[in-house]
Design a protein around this motif. Structure first.
Motif, PDB file in Angstrom:
ATOM      1  N   THR A  76      14.256  77.170  39.919  1.00  0.00           N
ATOM      2  CA  THR A  76      12.912  77.294  39.338  1.00  0.00           C
ATOM      3  C   THR A  76      12.277  78.638  39.670  1.00  0.00           C
ATOM      4  O   THR A  76      11.392  79.106  38.955  1.00  0.00           O
ATOM      5  CB  THR A  76      12.013  76.161  39.850  1.00  0.00           C
ATOM      6  OG1 THR A  76      12.011  76.177  41.287  1.00  0.00           O
ATOM      7  CG2 THR A  76      12.527  74.803  39.366  1.00  0.00           C
ATOM      8  N   THR A  77      12.753  79.267  40.750  1.00  0.00           N
ATOM      9  CA  THR A  77      12.179  80.561  41.170  1.00  0.00           C
ATOM     10  C   THR A  77      12.986  81.744  40.637  1.00  0.00           C
ATOM     11  O   THR A  77      12.875  82.853  41.162  1.00  0.00           O
ATOM     12  CB  THR A  77      12.138  80.634  42.708  1.00  0.00           C
ATOM     13  OG1 THR A  77      13.484  80.485  43.209  1.00  0.00           O
ATOM     14  CG2 THR A  77      11.257  79.539  43.287  1.00  0.00           C
ATOM     15  N   CYS A  78      13.800  81.516  39.602  1.00  0.00           N
ATOM     16  CA  CYS A  78      14.761  82.547  39.175  1.00  0.00           C
ATOM     17  C   CYS A  78      14.082  83.854  38.771  1.00  0.00           C
ATOM     18  O   CYS A  78      14.563  84.943  39.109  1.00  0.00           O
ATOM     19  CB  CYS A  78      15.629  82.010  38.040  1.00  0.00           C
ATOM     20  SG  CYS A  78      14.708  81.494  36.577  1.00  0.00           S
ATOM     21  N   THR A  87      11.239  85.119  39.745  1.00  0.00           N
ATOM     22  CA  THR A  87      10.760  85.809  40.948  1.00  0.00           C
ATOM     23  C   THR A  87      11.920  86.453  41.692  1.00  0.00           C
ATOM     24  O   THR A  87      11.826  87.595  42.170  1.00  0.00           O
ATOM     25  CB  THR A  87      10.036  84.818  41.873  1.00  0.00           C
ATOM     26  OG1 THR A  87       8.928  84.248  41.170  1.00  0.00           O
ATOM     27  CG2 THR A  87       9.541  85.516  43.127  1.00  0.00           C
ATOM     28  N   GLN A  88      13.038  85.733  41.765  1.00  0.00           N
ATOM     29  CA  GLN A  88      14.190  86.278  42.475  1.00  0.00           C
ATOM     30  C   GLN A  88      14.773  87.504  41.758  1.00  0.00           C
ATOM     31  O   GLN A  88      15.281  88.423  42.402  1.00  0.00           O
ATOM     32  CB  GLN A  88      15.254  85.198  42.639  1.00  0.00           C
ATOM     33  CG  GLN A  88      14.832  84.087  43.600  1.00  0.00           C
ATOM     34  CD  GLN A  88      15.990  83.193  43.987  1.00  0.00           C
ATOM     35  OE1 GLN A  88      17.068  83.673  44.307  1.00  0.00           O
ATOM     36  NE2 GLN A  88      15.770  81.884  43.965  1.00  0.00           N
TER      37      GLN A  88
END
Length: 659
Positions: free
Chosen positions: A88-90, A92-93
């Motif tokens: 879900t944080t892809c 941001t990563q």
């Protein structure tokens, strides 16, 4: 009033010395960065190697380097990094990865702007930097230009320099399905460039120089026929006849063990020629490196990454090779419906047959180049400058036929629009071979005529499994067969379906089958990300006469499994002869197929499924709702006097999209 003397000093003069030093330092040019993609991924700022970071940073950098100066979307980067299973944080990563890359380059001594944020993703600026994959592409282009102008020696040297940039397998240290596909494409370009390099070396009589490199290549890729043929020829010219024949016997053994087939005609014909000690196998007598006649570098684009089936069609085209060996000109013609794989077939054969045309292989795509510019494009490939090329079309044609004269060249004309254009390029004499493809049924005389059919169900599934090379096709062969059927066994549609699965590694074949099973969205599914299927059908539709285009759209209103002439009459409210004439125009445009002859003596026709879906879409966008309803009402009224074909037991045809 006394005059005042005013001295104006520059801003630099009034700055403190420490500031002046700092400003001069800032004005110094940033060091350039050297990116190495053709092997393990590396980057250097001057003599300092950049510590790129972990796997994610390496994948992001590789994606940006493969598309320099173009925006790579965050979605593409996410797909490459997580192979369809992103957290879900892809997003941001990904931003963190880009920030880490910028920091790594600053730490290595580069403080300029290298990676820009540009919606909807990021862009790597290549200006002032060195990227070996770009240098390789530029070197190949430069070699082609040199060869077109007859400087074969310089072209060979330039290709050798380009190939020397490769340090090993590309991007093998990254676990990314997207990058694996890109690496395969790059490696295919390398092989094609090496094929061109070996061809030019043999033209120059440098057969001994290429033996060691070709031997290593054949050892690594034993099924690559072109490389083996070049090695056989190099051995034969070097006086190693037994080694050349041994290479053929080895090919027979390998081909039987690996794919259960005999070697193709390229090797078979060369083997026969060596046994007969054919005179045309020896190198040309002019070894100066500058040919007296035009010697064109192969201009053929890459063929399909995966080419499956079509053995009978390839063998049929091999008749052109026999004429080439006998010193006769020839014409081949391949026609078929949109997406059937005409271009893939002719390019596959052309690459296999290149050795039989030592003076070059030329290629023109009429859809991209345009008919008026096609002769000029061919003349440029033969070495003429723009100032030397005649201004009008007919003069260009005359010059083209004069230039090819007695040259042994293969000319591939892709997408010939009609008979008149085909006639313009038919060789008047000489020893060249012209191989044409067309989406229309042409009457042009040809020694080989092929009407290409769909792939067999087995070959369709094999193609899917080759393109989705991760075992998913073998998990559910029934679903794979059903997907192939919904794709009409068309290579273009099958490739589009495979592209969907490659882009979505978490999908399984049954999931895609469910999506394709909804006929309302099937064409959209097969056009997502690469809308070539719909574009190809649109382009053919736009070539129709207004009356035939109107009939094609209205055919989307009825069950297209078996179309009778009376239904076309009713759809357009015309007489039977007019209706059949328009149906036959659609047959000539390869949008419609002849099914059989009905009991009334009239032909009956079939609209392939994907064409029917496109016709439905076209009816919605091109035909007003009241006109659609009136057409359907006429068909219903006329149906009481007619019986549908045995494939459809209903007396009244099924109607679609009646608003």
């Amino acid at each position: 009033m006394a005059s005042a003397s005013l001295t104006i000093r520059s801003k630099t003069e009034v700055l403190p010395s420490r500031v002046r030093v700092r400003q001069r330092s800032a004005q110094r040019a940033e060091p350039s960065i050297s990116f190495q993609v053709l092997g393990a991924l590396e980057a250097w700022v001057g003599p300092r190697k950049v510590e790129i970071g972990g796997p994610r940073q390496r994948i992001v950098l590789a994606m940006l380097l493969l598309a320099p100066d173009r925006v790579v979307s965050i979605d593409q980067l996410v797909e490459a990094v997580w192979n369809g299973r992103p957290p879900t944080t892809c997003r941001t990563q990904i931003a963190i990865c880009v920030a880490s890359l910028r920091k790594a380059f600053r730490a290595a001594g580069y403080t300029g702007e290298l990676i820009d944020t540009s919606a909807p993703g990021y862009l790597l600026r290549s200006a002032g930097h060195h990227i070996d994959s770009m240098e390789f592409a530029a070197g190949v282009d430069s070699a082609q230009t040199l060869a077109r102008h007859g400087d074969v020696g310089a072209a060979t040297d330039r290709l050798g320099q380009a190939l020397a940039l490769w340090r090993g397998p590309v991007l093998t240290d990254m676990s990314s399905a997207v990058l694996e596909t890109e690496a395969e494409l790059l490696d295919h370009r390398r092989l094609t460039a090496y094929e061109q390099y070996a061809t030019l070396q043999l033209q120059l009589g440098r057969h001994r120089e290429v033996i060691s490199e070709l031997t290593a290549l054949v050892r690594d890729r034993p099924l690559w026929e072109q490389a083996r043929a070049a090695l056989m020829l190099a051995h034969y010219r070097s006086g190693h006849r037994s080694e050349a024949l041994a290479l053929f016997r080895q090919a027979q053994r390998v081909f039987r063990e690996e794919i259960g087939l005999e070697p193709g005609s390229v090797l078979q014909d060369l083997h026969t020629a060596i046994l007969q000690e054919a005179s045309d196998l020896m190198p040309p007598t002019d070894m100066t490196g500058s040919l007296s006649t035009h010697a064109a570098l192969p201009q053929l684009p890459l063929g399909a990454v995966e080419f499956i089936g079509r053995e009978g069609d390839v063998q049929s085209l091999d008749a052109l090779l026999r004429r080439a060996r006998e010193g006769m000109s020839s014409v081949g013609l391949v026609v078929g419906r949109p997406g059937i794989g005409k271009t893939a077939l002719v390019l596959h054969w052309a690459h296999r047959a290149a050795h039989a045309f030592p003076d070059g292989q030329l290629y023109v795509d009429f859809e991209r180049t345009g008919t008026p510019d096609a002769p000029a494009a061919l003349l440029r490939a033969l070495g003429m400058s723009d100032t030397e090329i005649p201004r009008n079309y007919q003069d260009r044609l005359k010059e083209f036929h004069r230039q090819i004269g007695q040259l042994r060249v293969l000319v591939v004309l892709d997408g010939v629009p009609d008979d008149s254009i085909a006639h313009d390029f038919v060789p008047k004499a000489g020893r060249c071979c012209v191989l044409m493809t067309s989406r229309r049924v042409l009457a042009t005389p040809a020694q080989v005529r092929l009407s290409l059919q769909e792939l067999t169900p087995a070959d369709s599934v094999t193609l899917l499994g080759s393109l989705v090379d991760d075992g998913r096709a073998e998990e559910d062969t029934a679903a794979a067969h059903r997907i192939a059927s919904l794709c009409d066994h068309l290579p273009l549609a099958l490739s589009a379906a495979a592209a969907r699965l490659v882009a979505k590694p978490h999908w399984r074949f049954p999931h895609l089958l469910t999506r394709l099973g909804d006929r309302r969205h099937r064409l959209e599914e097969l056009s997502t990300g690469a809308p070539v299927l719909r574009q190809v059908l649109d382009s053919v539709y736009r070539t129709l006469s207004p009356a035939a285009a109107g009939l094609y759209a209205r055919l989307g209103l009825i069950n297209g499994e078996c179309i009778a002439v009376w239904e076309a009459q009713a759809l357009l409210d015309v007489g039977p002869m007019a209706a059949q004439r328009l149906l036959e125009e659609l047959v000539d445009a390869t949008l419609l197929e002849v099914a059989d002859t009905g009991p009334d003596g009239w032909f009956r026709y079939r609209l392939p499924t994907l064409h029917a879906l496109h016709a439905e879409e076209t009816a919605h966008t091109e035909v007003a709702a009241p006109v659609r309803k009136a057409a359907c009402d006429r068909v219903l009224a006329a149906s009481s006097a007619h019986v549908k074909c045995p494939a459809d037991s209903r007396a009244i045809p099924a109607l679609r999209m009646v608003d």
